[in-house]
Design a protein around this motif. Structure first.
Motif, PDB file in Angstrom:
ATOM      1  N   ALA A 191      17.579  -6.321 -18.169  1.00 33.92           N
ATOM      2  CA  ALA A 191      16.570  -6.545 -19.201  1.00 33.92           C
ATOM      3  C   ALA A 191      15.681  -7.724 -18.843  1.00 33.92           C
ATOM      4  O   ALA A 191      14.466  -7.704 -19.095  1.00 33.92           O
ATOM      5  N   TYR A 192      16.266  -8.755 -18.233  1.00 32.49           N
ATOM      6  CA  TYR A 192      15.460  -9.893 -17.799  1.00 32.49           C
ATOM      7  C   TYR A 192      14.806  -9.625 -16.450  1.00 32.49           C
ATOM      8  O   TYR A 192      13.669 -10.043 -16.213  1.00 32.49           O
ATOM      9  N   LEU A 193      15.484  -8.904 -15.573  1.00 33.88           N
ATOM     10  CA  LEU A 193      14.913  -8.596 -14.263  1.00 33.88           C
ATOM     11  C   LEU A 193      13.619  -7.806 -14.405  1.00 33.88           C
ATOM     12  O   LEU A 193      12.630  -8.081 -13.705  1.00 33.88           O
ATOM     13  N   TYR A 198      10.903  -9.888 -22.495  1.00 33.98           N
ATOM     14  CA  TYR A 198       9.977 -10.985 -22.197  1.00 33.98           C
ATOM     15  C   TYR A 198       9.346 -11.495 -23.495  1.00 33.98           C
ATOM     16  O   TYR A 198       8.845 -10.729 -24.314  1.00 33.98           O
ATOM     17  N   GLY A 199       9.403 -12.818 -23.689  1.00 31.26           N
ATOM     18  CA  GLY A 199       8.797 -13.441 -24.854  1.00 31.26           C
ATOM     19  C   GLY A 199       9.680 -13.517 -26.079  1.00 31.26           C
ATOM     20  O   GLY A 199       9.320 -14.162 -27.066  1.00 31.26           O
ATOM     21  N   GLU A 219      19.346  -2.397  -8.088  1.00 33.55           N
ATOM     22  CA  GLU A 219      19.709  -3.345  -9.146  1.00 33.55           C
ATOM     23  C   GLU A 219      19.425  -4.760  -8.649  1.00 33.55           C
ATOM     24  O   GLU A 219      18.284  -5.084  -8.325  1.00 33.55           O
ATOM     25  N   HIS A 220      20.439  -5.609  -8.571  1.00 33.82           N
ATOM     26  CA  HIS A 220      20.234  -6.975  -8.098  1.00 33.82           C
ATOM     27  C   HIS A 220      20.582  -7.066  -6.613  1.00 33.82           C
ATOM     28  O   HIS A 220      21.631  -6.570  -6.196  1.00 33.82           O
ATOM     29  N   PRO A 221      19.741  -7.721  -5.824  1.00 35.70           N
ATOM     30  CA  PRO A 221      20.017  -7.793  -4.381  1.00 35.70           C
ATOM     31  C   PRO A 221      21.220  -8.659  -4.035  1.00 35.70           C
ATOM     32  O   PRO A 221      21.882  -8.420  -3.023  1.00 35.70           O
ATOM     33  N   THR A 222      21.499  -9.673  -4.862  1.00 32.38           N
ATOM     34  CA  THR A 222      22.600 -10.599  -4.587  1.00 32.38           C
ATOM     35  C   THR A 222      23.275 -11.015  -5.889  1.00 32.38           C
ATOM     36  O   THR A 222      22.715 -10.847  -6.982  1.00 32.38           O
ATOM     37  N   TYR A 228      21.532 -15.440 -12.085  1.00 33.11           N
ATOM     38  CA  TYR A 228      20.314 -16.091 -12.580  1.00 33.11           C
ATOM     39  C   TYR A 228      19.748 -15.327 -13.772  1.00 33.11           C
ATOM     40  O   TYR A 228      19.396 -15.923 -14.799  1.00 33.11           O
ATOM     41  N   HIS A 229      19.650 -14.021 -13.658  1.00 33.47           N
ATOM     42  CA  HIS A 229      19.067 -13.229 -14.744  1.00 33.47           C
ATOM     43  C   HIS A 229      19.990 -13.176 -15.960  1.00 33.47           C
ATOM     44  O   HIS A 229      19.496 -13.110 -17.101  1.00 33.47           O
TER      45      HIS A 229
END
Length: 482
Positions: A191-193, A198-199, A219-222, A228-229
């Protein structure tokens, strides 16, 4: 309703506006201020009153051409597709869609108390606990992986853990219209990626746990990117509730030091001091005894997190105790008894940590043979396959049947073979999930035995080649063959 000038003001305030481009053969009076009565990111659902968002890696100019033929007069995009209508060019169409949707739906997020959960596992369970608690005293809506309700009465199946921003704002507005005052929702790292939230600022954000998952090409690379997200929920919440036992807690603790926060778990002020099968005791802000329908201390920890979050939203102690006692989560630790006395556990456990904890809970109560039915989804979370092999190696006494679990565009047999490759003993492969459940239940002989059906929970579908295919569901099949 929203005007072009309002849209441009929103984009400029967010430093997201680049320009308006119009093809030479398109006549448009630049002094006009057209009004849009519809927003859409689906080109099939457009007309002359629609403001359209051209988004997604799979978006094609042909989609836009068809929308123009349907009467579309404006679109927002990061790319000028060269069609005969003006394009509002932006740096990020996802940001634009979220903020414009908020204004279009009259900022429903400001009319609800918003409670959000994130974590590698437990989001749905914790959300259901919170919904059950808040519903004791407030009109409460919920958006979860399992079910969504916008009126507290009617439930429908969700398609995403966190909806696209345009859909999210529309559903929030409907909840407000239905008289809801509170909204409980899950917020995924995705949802954040991809900026679905947002906002948005949440009244309370809860971080349940973190472990490697959702790492792969789409999805996420790492793990660092994933973590972080996940942490963005904390940065976008007025108050936070955090599990003090999670990985990298010290980093998170430093991040929230200037916020209102509650920690829970070992070495915190809020913790479980006596965990039983269907009850537990707490000390801290929620000191007292609690009944709970879900087995496992990890589920009780989810209840504690939900209770602390709801306390910040003015829920009473009585409502928290009643809500936890009444909470039931479809597909999460559902237990059946076979005619021979053996137990069947149906649970959504779909990553290494949740599967490990599920097995530990079952082994605490069942001392006979334990049969595990397990698969892995296709085209996502590919790291889970090696993780599942590790869990199976750690529990060498399990009888294991590998099967299909949302194979999508991959071959389910190939997925099972990939899981099996690092396993140091023989396992069975029965690709038809119904046949796998039937076979597993036939292997039990008495009340000490157990079958664990992991992965799909209450999902009544299999994702095959991008489509949801009809599937009776793990629980229904367990009942059929028990």
């Amino acid at each position: 309703m929203i005007t072009l000038k309002q849209v441009l003001d929103i984009l400029k305030q967010d430093n997201n506006f680049r320009s308006i481009n119009s093809q030479e053969n398109y006549s448009w009076n630049w002094k006009e201020n057209p009004t849009f009565s519809k927003l859409s990111y689906d080109s099939r659902q457009t007309d002359s009153q629609t403001l359209f968002f051209a988004k997604g890696q799979q978006f094609k100019k042909a989609f836009l051409t068809q929308a123009v033929q349907n009467g579309l007069t404006f679109y927002i995009s990061e790319i000028d597709y060269g069609v005969d209508i003006p394009v509002i060019l932006v740096n990020c169409v996802k940001q634009a869609m979220s903020l414009v949707a908020m204004a279009f739906y009259d900022n429903p997020q400001e009319k609800l108390k918003l409670l959000a959960f994130t974590g590698t596992k437990g989001k749905t369970t914790a959300a259901y606990f919170a919904y059950s608690i808040l519903s004791q005293e407030f009109p409460t809506a919920m958006l979860s992986t399992m079910n969504t309700t916008l009126d507290g009465k009617t439930f429908f199946k969700s398609t995403l853990s966190t909806p696209e921003s345009l859909d999210l704002m529309r559903m929030m507005a409907e909840a407000v219209q239905n008289g809801m005052t509170h909204l409980v929702m899950e917020v995924s790292s995705q949802a954040y990626l991809v900026k679905r939230v947002y906002g948005l600022i949440f009244d309370v954000g809860v971080f349940l746990n973190i472990s490697p998952d959702h790492i792969g090409p789409i999805e996420h690379p790492t793990f660092e990117d994933y973590f972080y997200h996940k942490r963005q929920l904390l940065a976008n919440s007025r108050a936070v509730v955090i599990n003090s036992q999670m990985m990298h807690f010290e980093l998170i603790k430093e991040q929230v030091e200037n916020q209102d926060y509650d920690f829970y778990g070992a070495n915190s002020d809020n913790q479980i001091i006596n965990s039983q099968a269907f009850s537990f005791e707490l000390r801290g802000k929620l000191t007292g005894s609690y009944d709970c329908q879900l087995l496992g201390e990890f589920n009780q920890e989810n209840a504690l997190a939900a209770g602390l979050a709801c306390l910040r939203l003015r829920a009473s102690q009585a409502a928290i105790q009643t809500g936890i006692a009444k909470a039931h989560v479809p597909g999460r630790m559902e237990v059946l008894t076979q005619t021979n006395g053996a137990k069947v556990f149906v649970d959504y456990a779909h990553n290494q940590d949740s599967l490990t904890k599920l097995i530990q809970v079952v082994k605490a109560y069942q001392k006979g043979k334990i049969i595990l039915i397990l698969g892995a989804p296709g085209n996502k979370g590919e790291s889970r396959r090696a993780d599942f092999a590790q869990v199976i190696n750690d529990y060498s006494d399990l009888i294991v049947i590998l099967t299909a679990d949302d194979p999508n565009f991959e071959d389910p047999l190939a997925i099972c073979q990939e899981i099996a490759k690092p396993i140091t003993r023989a396992v069975d492969m029965i690709i038809d999930r119904e046949e796998a459940i039937k076979q597993a239940l036939s292997l039990t002989t008495g009340e000490e035995d157990a079958v664990i059906i992991a992965g799909k929970g209450a999902d009544a579908f299999q994702i095959v080649k991008g489509e949801r295919m009809a599937y009776a569901g793990d629980l229904a099949l367990a009942k059929k063959y028990r």
